[in-house]
Design a protein around this motif. Structure first.
Motif, PDB file in Angstrom:
ATOM      1  N   THR A 290     113.072  12.822  99.398  1.00 19.44           N
ATOM      2  CA  THR A 290     113.518  13.651 100.514  1.00 19.44           C
ATOM      3  C   THR A 290     113.931  12.734 101.644  1.00 19.44           C
ATOM      4  O   THR A 290     113.223  11.768 101.956  1.00 19.44           O
ATOM      5  CB  THR A 290     112.380  14.560 101.015  1.00 19.44           C
ATOM      6  N   LYS A 291     115.092  13.002 102.209  1.00 17.75           N
ATOM      7  CA  LYS A 291     115.519  12.224 103.384  1.00 17.75           C
ATOM      8  C   LYS A 291     116.234  13.121 104.382  1.00 17.75           C
ATOM      9  O   LYS A 291     116.918  14.071 103.987  1.00 17.75           O
ATOM     10  CB  LYS A 291     116.403  11.050 102.967  1.00 17.75           C
ATOM     11  N   PRO A 292     116.056  12.848 105.685  1.00 19.93           N
ATOM     12  CA  PRO A 292     116.769  13.638 106.691  1.00 19.93           C
ATOM     13  C   PRO A 292     118.264  13.321 106.661  1.00 19.93           C
ATOM     14  O   PRO A 292     118.653  12.176 106.436  1.00 19.93           O
ATOM     15  CB  PRO A 292     116.175  13.167 108.027  1.00 19.93           C
ATOM     16  N   VAL A 293     119.079  14.326 106.854  1.00 19.51           N
ATOM     17  CA  VAL A 293     120.535  14.161 106.954  1.00 19.51           C
ATOM     18  C   VAL A 293     121.012  14.911 108.202  1.00 19.51           C
ATOM     19  O   VAL A 293     120.263  15.693 108.781  1.00 19.51           O
ATOM     20  CB  VAL A 293     121.253  14.683 105.681  1.00 19.51           C
TER      21      VAL A 293
ATOM     22  N   GLY B  28     118.749  14.759 111.087  1.00 19.96           N
ATOM     23  CA  GLY B  28     117.466  15.447 111.004  1.00 19.96           C
ATOM     24  C   GLY B  28     117.621  16.962 111.136  1.00 19.96           C
ATOM     25  O   GLY B  28     116.638  17.688 111.066  1.00 19.96           O
TER      26      GLY B  28
ATOM     27  N   ALA C 260     118.961  18.685 108.962  1.00 23.33           N
ATOM     28  CA  ALA C 260     118.712  19.178 107.606  1.00 23.33           C
ATOM     29  C   ALA C 260     117.973  18.110 106.821  1.00 23.33           C
ATOM     30  O   ALA C 260     117.907  16.945 107.229  1.00 23.33           O
ATOM     31  CB  ALA C 260     120.033  19.532 106.923  1.00 23.33           C
ATOM     32  N   LEU C 261     117.390  18.537 105.700  1.00 22.73           N
ATOM     33  CA  LEU C 261     116.742  17.609 104.782  1.00 22.73           C
ATOM     34  C   LEU C 261     117.472  17.689 103.451  1.00 22.73           C
ATOM     35  O   LEU C 261     117.946  18.760 103.071  1.00 22.73           O
ATOM     36  CB  LEU C 261     115.271  17.989 104.581  1.00 22.73           C
ATOM     37  N   ALA C 262     117.557  16.549 102.765  1.00 15.43           N
ATOM     38  CA  ALA C 262     118.188  16.539 101.451  1.00 15.43           C
ATOM     39  C   ALA C 262     117.192  16.021 100.438  1.00 15.43           C
ATOM     40  O   ALA C 262     116.446  15.084 100.709  1.00 15.43           O
ATOM     41  CB  ALA C 262     119.423  15.647 101.465  1.00 15.43           C
ATOM     42  N   ALA C 263     117.172  16.657  99.259  1.00 15.81           N
ATOM     43  CA  ALA C 263     116.428  16.122  98.127  1.00 15.81           C
ATOM     44  C   ALA C 263     117.453  15.415  97.258  1.00 15.81           C
ATOM     45  O   ALA C 263     118.492  16.000  96.938  1.00 15.81           O
ATOM     46  CB  ALA C 263     115.754  17.251  97.356  1.00 15.81           C
ATOM     47  N   VAL C 264     117.206  14.147  96.947  1.00 20.91           N
ATOM     48  CA  VAL C 264     118.183  13.381  96.181  1.00 20.91           C
ATOM     49  C   VAL C 264     117.531  12.690  94.991  1.00 20.91           C
ATOM     50  O   VAL C 264     116.382  12.263  95.051  1.00 20.91           O
ATOM     51  CB  VAL C 264     118.926  12.330  97.047  1.00 20.91           C
TER      52      VAL C 264
ATOM     53  N   GLU D  12     122.632  11.686  93.763  1.00 21.82           N
ATOM     54  CA  GLU D  12     122.906  13.091  93.460  1.00 21.82           C
ATOM     55  C   GLU D  12     122.118  13.940  94.447  1.00 21.82           C
ATOM     56  O   GLU D  12     120.908  13.772  94.563  1.00 21.82           O
ATOM     57  CB  GLU D  12     122.374  13.368  92.051  1.00 21.82           C
TER      58      GLU D  12
ATOM     59  N   TRP E 268     118.616  21.557 102.779  1.00 22.09           N
ATOM     60  CA  TRP E 268     118.155  22.744 103.493  1.00 22.09           C
ATOM     61  C   TRP E 268     117.848  22.414 104.961  1.00 22.09           C
ATOM     62  O   TRP E 268     117.667  21.261 105.326  1.00 22.09           O
ATOM     63  CB  TRP E 268     116.934  23.345 102.804  1.00 22.09           C
TER      64      TRP E 268
END
Ligand SMILES: Cc1cc2nc3c(=O)[nH]c(=O)nc-3n(C[C@H](O)[C@H](O)[C@H](O)COP(=O)(O)OP(=O)(O)OC[C@H]3O[C@@H](n4cnc5c(N)ncnc54)[C@H](O)[C@@H]3O)c2cc1C
Ligand SMILES: Nc1ncnc2c1ncn2[C@@H]1O[C@H](COP(=O)(O)O)[C@@H](O)[C@H]1O
Lengths: 315, 275
Positions: free
Chosen positions: A128-131, A134, A136-140, B233, B238
C-alpha cells in the motif's frame, strides 16, 4: 530466499530500523523467508539485528559517503543478488529516494516508494502506498525482486527476541569515481523535528521571515521545534530542513500547531502521526480544519502574538 | 565540445492540480484513477524546479541547447508551451492516450527512446517526484537504462573541470558532489528554483514555435513492447475516509483565545507548560 533489510544506523539500531525489521519479520513469516540485515553504518547496528529476528547480519565496510550513494548501491546490489533476496526493505528518506529505484533496476525488479502497508495475497506481497499526495491510497503488486522504502511510523517495530546472530563483514565494491563527495554543509541548527513533542509550523499565511522569528520564540517557550510548509520554504522564510510533509519530514508530536497552513494533502502526509493538530487559519473552509482536533479562525500572527504574551508572562 | 555548452533535456509532466481539496477528489473505481476533467492540469512543481535549474545552467553558459520533453496525453502540450515561453529551445511531445496508465518503467522506456533520438544530449533534468502517482522513480530509471550517472535531490548545479558540481539535499545535511557526465539529475524544491515568468513577447512567441510530435510507434516501441515493460500493477486505488472532529476555540479577543486554547491542551493532557 531472503528478505533483506538495510540500515545506515551506526552503533545502535534506531526506531526506523526496528520498524524495518518488524515489517521484515511479519512479511518473512507470511512468505516463509528468513530475514537478513545489512548495516552500511557500523558493526553495532548489525550486532543488534539478531535480537530483533534477523537470522543473518552483515556489516558493509567502506567510506560510503565519499561516493555519494554509489558504493552503498553497488554493495546492496551485490549482497541482494547473492542472497537471492525476494524483497529488500529500506527506510524512506533522502538517501533511499536515490538508492531504491536504482537498486530495483539493477536487480531486474521494481521499487515501491513510501509504502505504508504490506499484505500477502496468494503468496505475493501487495504494497500500500499513498498517491496523489495522500488523497488516495493504492494497492500495488510489483515485479520481484521488490525494493520497498517504508514510511517512518507506518509499521510496528520488531519485538526484542533475545536472539543473536553472527555478523559477516564485507567490503563495498570500489566506486568508479562517477560521483565524488566534495563537501558537506553543517546540519542546520534547531531541535530535531522527528523527535519533537511540540511542533510550531508555519505556512504561507505567516507572511514573512519575521513571522518565523516569532515562531522560533514560541517553539522555544513550548519546548518544541519549528516546522514549515513547502510554500514557506520556497518563499525563503525558513530553511528547507524545516519542511514537513510528503517531500519533507514525517513527524509525530503530541501537538502540531499549523499556523497559516492550508492543509494540502502533501503537507498532511507528514503529520499522520501527530496526536493533535491545532489549526489557525483566517479561512474557515481551509482543508486543515478537517484534520485538526482544535481550530481557531483568526489571523495567525495575532494568535502567535497572544500566545507569546501569555507564555512570556507565565515564565 | 570542450568549452561549448551542452545539450540538456528537461523531463516535464502535466498533472492534475495537486492542491485540489480532498473534498473534491475522487477515484473512478473502474479506471483506478481520477476521472478526466476532475480539475485543471498543470506543469508539476518539481518539474517547474527542474526547468528553472536548466534555465539557470543555460544562463551560465553550461547548457547551450535546452529541449523540453513530455510523455502524455494532448493537454501535456500546455507544459511544453510553458517551457517555450521561458525560452526552451525545443519542445518534444510523445503522445500517448493517457499517461496515468503508464508505470515508471514504461514511462522511462518511452523517454529513453526519445532521448536517444535527440542527438548529443549529455544532461537530463527530472523532477524528484511527479505529484500524481508520487513514484519518484522515472529519472533514476532513465539514468540506469542509459548507463549514465544519477544524482538525486539536486537544487544547484555548475560546471567544473569537465564535471558538474551539484548541491543536493542529503540525509541530515546538504552535500556538494562532483558528478561525471553524461548524467541525470533529479531536482528538488528550493527558494532559488522558483520558475521565472516569461516576458509577454516570449509568451506570445511561444505559441508560434513548433512542437515536435512523436508517437511511440515512431520511436520504435510497439504496444506489446510497452506492455511488457510494466513492473508495477495497480490492484486497487481508493480514497481513505477522514473523520472530521474539529473543536473550534473562540473568544472575545486573541488573548482570550490563547488562554482558552492552552487550557484545553492541558485538559487533553497534550501539553504540560513549564509555568
Ligand atoms: C509531489 C508534491 C510534494 C509536495 N510536498 C510537500 C511537503 O512535503 N510539504 C508541504 O507543505 N507541501 C508540499 N507540497 C505542496 C502542497 O501541495 C502545497 O502547495 C503547500 O503545502 C501549500 O503550503 P501553505 O499551506 O503554506 O500555502 P497555501 O496553500 O498558500 O495556504 C496558506 C493558508 O494560509 C491561510 N492564511 C493566509 N493568511 C493568513 C493569516 N494572516 N492568518 C491565518 N491564516 C492565513 C490561507 O487561508 C491558506 O489556507 C507538495 C506538492 C507536490 C505536488
Ligand atoms: N510522462 C512523463 N513525461 C516526462 N517526464 C516524466 C513523465 N513522468 C515522469 N517524468 C519525470 O520523472 C520525474 C519523476 O516522476 P515519477 O517517477 O513519476 O514520480 C518527474 O518529475 C518528471 O521529471
Amino acid at each position: 530466499m531472503m528478505i533483506l533489510a538495510a540500515t545506515w544506523d551506526a552503533e545502535r539500531l534506531g526506531p526506523a530500523s526496528r520498524e524495518l525489521l518488524g515489517a521484515a519479520a511479519r512479511l518473512g513469516a507470511a512468505l516463509g523467508a528468513d530475514v537478513a540485515l545489512a548495516s552500511l553504518g557500523g558493526a553495532g547496528a548489525a550486532e543488534e539485528a539478531g535480537g530483533y529476528g534477523a537470522t543473518q547480519a552483515f556489516v558493509i565496510e567502506g567510506d560510503h559517503a565519499a561516493s555519494g550513494n554509489e558504493s552503498a548501491l553497488a554493495a546492496l546490489a551485490e549482497l541482494a543478488g547473492e542472497l537471492e533476496a525476494r524483497v529488500v526493505l529500506l527506510p524512506a528518506d533522502e538517501r533511499t529516494a536515490e538508492v531504491a529505484p536504482r537498486l530495483a533496476e539493477r536487480l531486474g525488479g521494481a521499487a515501491v516508494m513510501h509504502a505504508t502497508g504490506i499484505d500477502v495475497t496468494d503468496g505475493r506481497p501487495i504494497w500500500t502506498k499513498p498517491v496523489f499526495g495522500g488523497k488516495a491510497l493504492a494497492a500495488v503488486a510489483a515485479s520481484e525482486p521488490v525494493v520497498a522504502t517504508l514510511r517512518r511510523g507506518a509499521f510496528e517495530a520488531a519485538e526484542a527476541t533475545g536472539g543473536t546472530t553472527a555478523v559477516s563483514t564485507r567490503t563495498a565494491p570500489a566506486a568508479d569515481g562517477a560521483v565524488e563527495l566534495v563537501g558537506t554543509d553543517a546540519p542546520a541548527a534547531g531541535n530535531k523535528l522527528e523527535d519533537a513533542k511540540v511542533i510550531v509550523a508555519g505556512g504561507a499565511g505567516i507572511g514573512n521571515g519575521d513571522g518565523f522569528a516569532e515562531l522560533d520564540e514560541l517553539a522555544r517557550l513550548l519546548g518544541g521545534a519549528v516546522g514549515a510548509s513547502l510554500a514557506a520554504v520556497d518563499a525563503g522564510w525558513v530553511p528547507p530542513d524545516r519542511q514537513v510533509g510528503l517531500t519533507g519530514k514525517v513527524v509525530s508530536p503530541d501537538v502540531y500547531f499549523a499556523l497559516g497552513i492550508s492543509g494540502a494533502s502533501q503537507h498532511l502526509a507528514g503529520i499522520g502521526g501527530a496526536k493533535a493538530v491545532v489549526a489557525v487559519n483566517t479561512d474557515p473552509d481551509a482543508p486543515i480544519f478537517a484534520r485538526a482536533r482544535l481550530g481557531v479562525v483568526m489571523d495567525c500572527r495575532a494568535f502567535v502574538a497572544a500566545m507569546l504574551d501569555r507564555l512570556r508572562n507565565a515564565q | 565540445m570542450l568549452g561549448l555548452g551542452m545539450h540538456a533535456v528537461v523531463l516535464l509532466k502535466q498533472i492534475l492540480d495537486w492542491e485540489l481539496p480532498p473534498s473534491r477528489f475522487r477515484i473512478d473505481s473502474e479506471t483506478r484513477r481520477p476521472p478526466d476533467g476532475l480539475g485543471p492540469t498543470l506543469l508539476g512543481p518539481f518539474e517547474q524546479n527542474a526547468l528553472e535549474l536548466a534555465l539557470q545552467l543555460r544562463d551560465a553558459g553550461v547548457v547551450d541547447r535546452l529541449t523540453a520533453l513530455v510523455v502524455g496525453p494532448a493537454d501535456s502540450a500546455d507544459s511544453l508551451r510553458k517551457a517555450l515561453a521561458v525560452r526552451a529551445d525545443e519542445a518534444v511531445h510523445v503522445e500517448v492516450g493517457s499517461a496515468e496508465a503508464l508505470d515508471p518503467s514504461q514511462t522511462a522506456e518511452l523517454l529513453l527512446a526519445a532521448i536517444r533520438r535527440l542527438d548529443g544530449a549529455e544532461l537530463v533534468l527530472a523532477g524528484r517526484q511527479a505529484g500524481d502517482w508520487d513514484h519518484g522513480q522515472v529519472g533514476y530509471l532513465v539514468a540506469e537504462r542509459l548507463g549514465w550517472t544519477a544524482v538525486g535531490l539536486v537544487w544547484h548545479a555548475e560546471r567544473s573541470d569537465g564535471r558538474i558540481l551539484v548541491q543536493r539535499t542529503g540525509s541530515g545535511a546538504d552535500e556538494r558532489l562532483a558528478v561525471r557526465l553524461p548524467a541525470v539529475l533529479t531536482v528538488t524544491s528550493h527558494p532559488s528554483l522558483q520558475l521565472r515568468m516569461g516576458s509577454v513577447m516570449d509568451r506570445m512567441a511561444a505559441n508560434k514555435k513548433p512542437i515536435t510530435r512523436w508517437t511511440p510507434d515512431e520511436l520504435g516501441l510497439a504496444p506489446e513492447q510497452i506492455a511488457a515493460a510494466r513492473r508495477i500493477e495497480l490492484t486497487k486505488v481508493w480514497v481513505p475516509e477522514v473523520e472530521r472532529a474539529c473543536e473550534l476555540i473562540e473568544g472575545e479577543d486573541a488573548a482570550a483565545v490563547a488562554t482558552r486554547l492552552l487550557g484545553r491542551l492541558e485538559e487533553l493532557k497534550l501539553l504540560t507548560r513549564p509555568a
